[in-house]
Motif scaffolding. Sequence first.
Motif, PDB file in Angstrom:
ATOM      1  N   PRO B  21       1.300  -0.977   0.039  1.00 29.74           N
ATOM      2  CA  PRO B  21       0.111   0.448  -0.158  1.00 29.74           C
ATOM      3  C   PRO B  21       0.790   1.591  -0.056  1.00 29.74           C
ATOM      4  CG  PRO B  21      -1.299  -1.150   1.944  1.00 29.74           C
ATOM      5  CD  PRO B  21       0.186  -2.179   0.969  1.00 29.74           C
ATOM      6  N   ARG B  22       2.344   1.270   0.766  1.00 29.25           N
ATOM      7  CA  ARG B  22       3.319   2.021   0.751  1.00 29.25           C
ATOM      8  C   ARG B  22       3.581   2.658  -0.542  1.00 29.25           C
ATOM      9  NH1 ARG B  22       5.035   0.940   6.045  1.00 29.25           N
ATOM     10  NH2 ARG B  22       3.710   2.061   7.098  1.00 29.25           N
ATOM     11  N   THR B  25       0.276   0.884  -4.355  1.00 30.06           N
ATOM     12  CA  THR B  25      -1.473   2.053  -4.171  1.00 30.06           C
ATOM     13  C   THR B  25      -1.344   3.518  -3.566  1.00 30.06           C
ATOM     14  OG1 THR B  25      -1.547   1.422  -2.145  1.00 30.06           O
ATOM     15  CG2 THR B  25      -3.012   0.068  -3.627  1.00 30.06           C
ATOM     16  N   PHE B  26      -0.508   3.655  -2.641  1.00 29.08           N
ATOM     17  CA  PHE B  26      -0.392   5.006  -2.605  1.00 29.08           C
ATOM     18  C   PHE B  26       0.726   6.134  -3.143  1.00 29.08           C
ATOM     19  CE2 PHE B  26      -0.354   3.890   1.659  1.00 29.08           C
ATOM     20  CZ  PHE B  26      -2.331   3.543   1.798  1.00 29.08           C
ATOM     21  N   ARG B  27       0.274   7.412  -3.979  1.00 29.84           N
ATOM     22  CA  ARG B  27       1.385   7.370  -4.737  1.00 29.84           C
ATOM     23  C   ARG B  27       2.675   8.241  -3.884  1.00 29.84           C
ATOM     24  NH1 ARG B  27      -1.722  11.910  -8.322  1.00 29.84           N
ATOM     25  NH2 ARG B  27      -4.134  10.909  -7.489  1.00 29.84           N
ATOM     26  N   GLY B  49       3.869  19.031  -4.881  1.00 31.16           N
ATOM     27  CA  GLY B  49       2.906  19.090  -5.975  1.00 31.16           C
ATOM     28  C   GLY B  49       2.814  18.917  -6.924  1.00 31.16           C
ATOM     29  N   HIS B 106      -1.024  19.942  -6.492  1.00 34.53           N
ATOM     30  CA  HIS B 106      -1.768  19.614  -4.931  1.00 34.53           C
ATOM     31  C   HIS B 106      -2.566  18.275  -4.327  1.00 34.53           C
ATOM     32  CE1 HIS B 106      -1.398  21.297  -1.164  1.00 34.53           C
ATOM     33  NE2 HIS B 106      -2.533  21.209  -0.916  1.00 34.53           N
ATOM     34  N   LEU B 107      -3.924  18.420  -4.676  1.00 35.73           N
ATOM     35  CA  LEU B 107      -4.898  17.656  -4.841  1.00 35.73           C
ATOM     36  C   LEU B 107      -4.378  16.094  -4.731  1.00 35.73           C
ATOM     37  CD1 LEU B 107      -8.613  19.096  -5.634  1.00 35.73           C
ATOM     38  CD2 LEU B 107      -7.616  18.832  -3.536  1.00 35.73           C
ATOM     39  N   GLY B 108      -3.927  15.405  -6.382  1.00 35.45           N
ATOM     40  CA  GLY B 108      -3.372  15.064  -6.851  1.00 35.45           C
ATOM     41  C   GLY B 108      -1.690  14.423  -5.765  1.00 35.45           C
ATOM     42  N   CYS B 110      -0.247  16.085  -2.647  1.00 32.44           N
ATOM     43  CA  CYS B 110       0.068  16.217  -1.073  1.00 32.44           C
ATOM     44  C   CYS B 110      -0.755  16.524  -0.880  1.00 32.44           C
ATOM     45  CB  CYS B 110      -0.072  18.393  -1.328  1.00 32.44           C
ATOM     46  SG  CYS B 110       1.265  18.733  -2.508  1.00 32.44           S
ATOM     47  N   ALA B 112      -3.586  13.939  -1.190  1.00 30.73           N
ATOM     48  CA  ALA B 112      -3.871  12.622  -1.254  1.00 30.73           C
ATOM     49  C   ALA B 112      -3.263  11.986  -0.072  1.00 30.73           C
ATOM     50  CB  ALA B 112      -3.062  12.148  -2.959  1.00 30.73           C
ATOM     51  N   SER B 115      -3.866  11.912   3.141  1.00 31.72           N
ATOM     52  CA  SER B 115      -5.128  12.141   3.337  1.00 31.72           C
ATOM     53  C   SER B 115      -4.596  10.153   3.995  1.00 31.72           C
ATOM     54  CB  SER B 115      -6.028  11.569   1.926  1.00 31.72           C
ATOM     55  OG  SER B 115      -6.225  13.154   2.404  1.00 31.72           O
ATOM     56  N   ALA B 116      -4.024   9.372   2.440  1.00 28.00           N
ATOM     57  CA  ALA B 116      -3.411   8.213   2.890  1.00 28.00           C
ATOM     58  C   ALA B 116      -2.941   8.041   4.250  1.00 28.00           C
ATOM     59  CB  ALA B 116      -2.282   8.056   2.128  1.00 28.00           C
ATOM     60  N   GLN B 117      -2.283   9.189   4.975  1.00 26.25           N
ATOM     61  CA  GLN B 117      -1.592   9.375   6.150  1.00 26.25           C
ATOM     62  C   GLN B 117      -2.683   9.441   7.179  1.00 26.25           C
ATOM     63  OE1 GLN B 117       2.601  10.676   7.178  1.00 26.25           O
ATOM     64  NE2 GLN B 117       3.156   9.137   5.373  1.00 26.25           N
TER      65      GLN B 117
END
Lengths: 139, 139, 139, 139
Positions: B21-22, B25-27, B49, B106-108, B110, B112, B115-117
């Motif tokens: 996942p790290r 899936t997470f970028r 970003g 930035h959304l895609g 920073c 994102a 949010s993953a964290q």
Amino acid sequence: MRVAAMVRVLVMRCMLHASLPRFHTFRAIPPEGIRCTSEGYGKGRVVVGYSDNKETILKRLRRAEGQVRGIQRMVEEDTYCIDVLTQVSAATKALENVALALLDDHLGHCVAEASAQGGPVADEKIREASAAIARLVRS
Amino acid sequence: MRVAAMVRVLVMRCMLHASLPRFHTFRAIPPEGIRCTSEGYGKGRVVVGYSDNKETILKRLRRAEGQVRGIQRMVEEDTYCIDVLTQVSAATKALENVALALLDDHLGHCVAEASAQGGPVADEKIREASAAIARLVRS
Amino acid sequence: MRVAAMVRVLVMRCMLHASLPRFHTFRAIPPEGIRCTSEGYGKGRVVVGYSDNKETILKRLRRAEGQVRGIQRMVEEDTYCIDVLTQVSAATKALENVALALLDDHLGHCVAEASAQGGPVADEKIREASAAIARLVRS
Amino acid sequence: MRVAAMVRVLVMRCMLHASLPRFHTFRAIPPEGIRCTSEGYGKGRVVVGYSDNKETILKRLRRAEGQVRGIQRMVEEDTYCIDVLTQVSAATKALENVALALLDDHLGHCVAEASAQGGPVADEKIREASAAIARLVRS
């Protein structure tokens, strides 16, 4: 004699009445016609709506240019996205304010003078101004 | 021996599973933590970003700067108000598009990654992004 | 007798001259004065800038109202955020277009007529229109 | 035996490690999956980003609807153009604020949760949100 004097007074008053709107209430229509045409008029200096505020507008534009250059530096130095965005919003707002100032001058001079003359030129000026406002609102 | 091998395989699979996942899936969250903080992280390169689109963004900003300089020339040469206004609207739109591109990056990245964290950092990132969007919409 | 006739002719010509700008080049200023004042003028019907397009504007406003009511229904039915947002943007755009239409009518009638009369009323009308445009651009 | 126990412990720890980010750091992803999909998920209640603020948003929308109805009355009563325009700008601003609130909720829930899960769904959510922001900025 009394009649001739009366005539003179009447004629003077009429002429005054007739001329007043032209030289008093309308703002400074040059003898050549309406200023603020896209082609300019006459030989010499073109007079545009923002003539009186030219220096202020140039100063604001130079400041906006500086802002955009500053944003480039921020991007080159990997400044945090949100801080860059804040400056882009500020530069956008600065440009919008330049546009509003230009529009105010345009309405107050070019459109006002065309309206004072009336006819198709006036209609065209209104149409043109409305289109510019729409572009501004939608940008 | 077979058991030890099995353990190794299991441990490998678990680690793979845990790490997937790290890194998949997470970028690309850097090992130091989330990128895109205002302070930067670590000694070396700051990752923002818009890192991948930096050149495109700089090119657009340079073009916007050129537009603003062009508008100054137009004003100096007494160009017709409406023609100046059209260019100011175009420059404003160009800057707005830069802002939208920065925001998307930035959304895609920073937001994102934050949010993953999860946690307060994520909440803060969302609040910050919303405020930037509001500034943009109102400018 | 000849003098009296001459006087009459002169007076007529003067009055004609004086009145021409009012009834010919300016568009339809009512005899009571400029239309489109905040207080209205005269006893009867108030004439506003959008008088000729009143029905179109009312139709657009009713549609915008329907859009806003539709958005409420969407929210009540837990419609997906992005779909709600799309409709809010559409309703915002619809209202903005109503504003642009009202502004066009206002410039073409109220401001044009005030400009034709000139003086402080004209200046005030321009200032007022510029402020309305600024509110619109910033909203 | 000892090896088998060790394997179990390791596997447990790995699984714990792998699952932690999913159930701990991400905010409240429902067991059925991500909420805020266009289709909804599961049999019962659809959960959208603005669920917690639904009443506030409905109240704001009802107020905006009232504003638009008020503007219709103003037009019917031939209210002065500029006064109508002021109310149209206010209604536009009210709708924009509803959009900003919806967007904040969407980013804070739908986008945040999709990002926490990562993968193509997350990318799609970001793309969708960026497009909605662009529509909002340009409206």
